[in-house]
Design a protein around this motif. Structure first.
Motif, PDB file in Angstrom:
ATOM      1  N   SER A 132       0.733  -0.963   0.041  1.00  0.00           N
ATOM      2  CA  SER A 132       0.033   0.042   0.078  1.00  0.00           C
ATOM      3  C   SER A 132       0.773   1.330   0.030  1.00  0.00           C
ATOM      4  O   SER A 132       0.290   2.353  -0.142  1.00  0.00           O
ATOM      5  N   ILE A 133       2.116   1.206   0.094  1.00  0.00           N
ATOM      6  CA  ILE A 133       3.093   2.541   0.159  1.00  0.00           C
ATOM      7  C   ILE A 133       3.962   2.063  -0.810  1.00  0.00           C
ATOM      8  O   ILE A 133       4.357   3.327  -1.490  1.00  0.00           O
ATOM      9  N   GLY A 134       4.727   1.259  -1.173  1.00  0.00           N
ATOM     10  CA  GLY A 134       5.740   1.232  -2.138  1.00  0.00           C
ATOM     11  C   GLY A 134       6.999   0.985  -1.233  1.00  0.00           C
ATOM     12  O   GLY A 134       6.975   0.068  -0.286  1.00  0.00           O
ATOM     13  N   LEU A 135       8.054   1.402  -1.648  1.00  0.00           N
ATOM     14  CA  LEU A 135       9.436   1.359  -0.500  1.00  0.00           C
ATOM     15  C   LEU A 135       9.120   1.830   0.896  1.00  0.00           C
ATOM     16  O   LEU A 135       8.457   2.950   1.165  1.00  0.00           O
ATOM     17  N   ALA A 136       9.509   0.872   1.593  1.00  0.00           N
ATOM     18  CA  ALA A 136       9.017   1.118   3.030  1.00  0.00           C
ATOM     19  C   ALA A 136      10.184   0.893   3.972  1.00  0.00           C
ATOM     20  O   ALA A 136      10.003   1.476   5.101  1.00  0.00           O
ATOM     21  N   GLY A 137      11.063   0.113   3.557  1.00  0.00           N
ATOM     22  CA  GLY A 137      12.368  -0.066   4.556  1.00  0.00           C
ATOM     23  C   GLY A 137      13.632  -0.377   3.832  1.00  0.00           C
ATOM     24  O   GLY A 137      13.674  -0.602   2.742  1.00  0.00           O
ATOM     25  N   VAL A 138      14.683   0.365   4.372  1.00  0.00           N
ATOM     26  CA  VAL A 138      15.986   0.160   3.735  1.00  0.00           C
ATOM     27  C   VAL A 138      17.058  -0.324   4.662  1.00  0.00           C
ATOM     28  O   VAL A 138      17.220   0.348   5.719  1.00  0.00           O
ATOM     29  N   GLU A 224       6.263  -7.341  16.822  1.00  0.00           N
ATOM     30  CA  GLU A 224       5.026  -6.890  16.405  1.00  0.00           C
ATOM     31  C   GLU A 224       5.105  -5.750  15.533  1.00  0.00           C
ATOM     32  O   GLU A 224       4.362  -4.874  15.273  1.00  0.00           O
ATOM     33  N   GLY A 225       6.354  -5.258  15.330  1.00  0.00           N
ATOM     34  CA  GLY A 225       6.661  -4.286  14.474  1.00  0.00           C
ATOM     35  C   GLY A 225       6.595  -4.437  12.933  1.00  0.00           C
ATOM     36  O   GLY A 225       6.490  -5.799  12.647  1.00  0.00           O
ATOM     37  N   CYS A 226       6.713  -3.430  11.900  1.00  0.00           N
ATOM     38  CA  CYS A 226       6.668  -3.827  10.762  1.00  0.00           C
ATOM     39  C   CYS A 226       7.899  -4.362   9.897  1.00  0.00           C
ATOM     40  O   CYS A 226       7.479  -4.767   8.879  1.00  0.00           O
ATOM     41  N   ILE A 227       9.187  -4.091  10.535  1.00  0.00           N
ATOM     42  CA  ILE A 227       9.967  -4.619  10.078  1.00  0.00           C
ATOM     43  C   ILE A 227      10.087  -6.246   9.626  1.00  0.00           C
ATOM     44  O   ILE A 227       9.896  -6.913  10.692  1.00  0.00           O
ATOM     45  N   PRO A 228      10.132  -6.684   8.540  1.00  0.00           N
ATOM     46  CA  PRO A 228      10.103  -8.028   8.303  1.00  0.00           C
ATOM     47  C   PRO A 228      11.142  -8.885   8.917  1.00  0.00           C
ATOM     48  O   PRO A 228      12.080  -8.636   9.595  1.00  0.00           O
ATOM     49  N   GLU A 229      10.546 -10.091   9.437  1.00  0.00           N
ATOM     50  CA  GLU A 229      11.275 -11.070  10.095  1.00  0.00           C
ATOM     51  C   GLU A 229      12.399 -11.580   9.524  1.00  0.00           C
ATOM     52  O   GLU A 229      13.698 -11.604  10.190  1.00  0.00           O
ATOM     53  N   LYS A 230      12.445 -11.539   8.202  1.00  0.00           N
ATOM     54  CA  LYS A 230      13.518 -11.773   7.481  1.00  0.00           C
ATOM     55  C   LYS A 230      14.718 -10.639   7.601  1.00  0.00           C
ATOM     56  O   LYS A 230      15.905 -11.362   7.894  1.00  0.00           O
TER      57      LYS A 230
END
Length: 237
Positions: A132-138, A224-230
């Motif tokens: 829903s956003i596009g690039l969200a984490g780097v 519980e945060g949005c940063i992926p488990e990977k």
């Protein structure tokens, strides 16, 4: 490459095992052609990569990027599509591996292209997308990633304890909250920044993760945060 497929890097028997595993479990993993060359390097897709997986770039060899919270990391602006990200780093970083279908990528890893002034090539930047956003984490690789600065604080490839002191001082001066992840990584939801660590041989060095504002809440929380488990599980290479 089939949309949604994944390229697996490997050395020798590890690559063969990965290939055999992909055939056995039907995960749709594609192994790039691999040939070992004299001098201890392997070739895949027509380019060579030094097999010194723990090689760390000198500061002068790193790409110079800056971080503006909730706006951009170097040329990468939060909200970009995958194609826009690829275009923004064209000429300095090349796509190495990605997951997801065309137009619906989940994450992608970009490699440092071989340059005369940089001995080591390989993974440099990992990006994460929100549909829903596009690039969200780097996330920036501690060994080969660009040097990302925040108010003249170097965030990449640093001694974790020293960076933590600088980060704490910065947050105190600017009245921002310091939190720690379950792995004791210093983080700030006010900046959308988590200072993770990554192995560099016998050492660990800093691997910053910067996120868009929509992902900032509880960015320190590994469950519980949005940063992926990977990303939280990434420690080597």
């Amino acid at each position: 490459m089939t949309p949604g497929s994944e390229v697996v890097r490997g050395y020798g028997h590890q690559a063969k095992l990965a290939s055999a595993s992909s055939q056995a479990n039907g995960l749709g993993i594609i192994l790039a052609p691999l040939a070992v060359e004299a001098g201890g390097s392997y070739a895949t897709g027509g380019w060579n990569v030094a097999t010194d997986v723990w090689g760390v770039l000198d500061e002068a060899q790193r790409l110079p990027w800056s971080f503006t919270p909730f706006e951009c990391v170097g040329p990468l602006k939060f909200g970009m599509t995958h194609d826009q990200v690829r275009a923004a780093v064209d000429g300095v970083l090349s796509i190495g591996v990605s997951q997801g279908y065309a137009g619906s990528e989940v994450w992608a890893e970009f490699d440092l292209e071989q340059r005369p002034d940089a001995r080591f090539s390989g993974p440099a930047v990992t990006v994460y997308y929100d549909q829903s956003i596009g690039l969200a984490g780097v996330a920036v690789n501690a060994l080969r990633g660009p040097q990302v600065t925040l108010a003249e604080i170097r965030l990449v490839g640093q001694v974790p304890s020293r960076l933590e002191d600088q980060f704490t001082d910065y947050l105190t001066v600017h009245g921002k909250e310091l939190r720690y992840s379950q792995s004791a990584d210093p983080c700030s939801s006010h900046l959308g920044l988590a200072l993770r660590v990554q192995r560099a041989g016998d050492l660990v060095l800093s691997r910053p993760v910067m996120v868009t504002e929509a992902w900032a809440d509880r960015c320190w929380d590994t469950s519980e945060g949005c940063i992926p488990e990977k990303e939280w599980k990434t420690f080597e290479w």
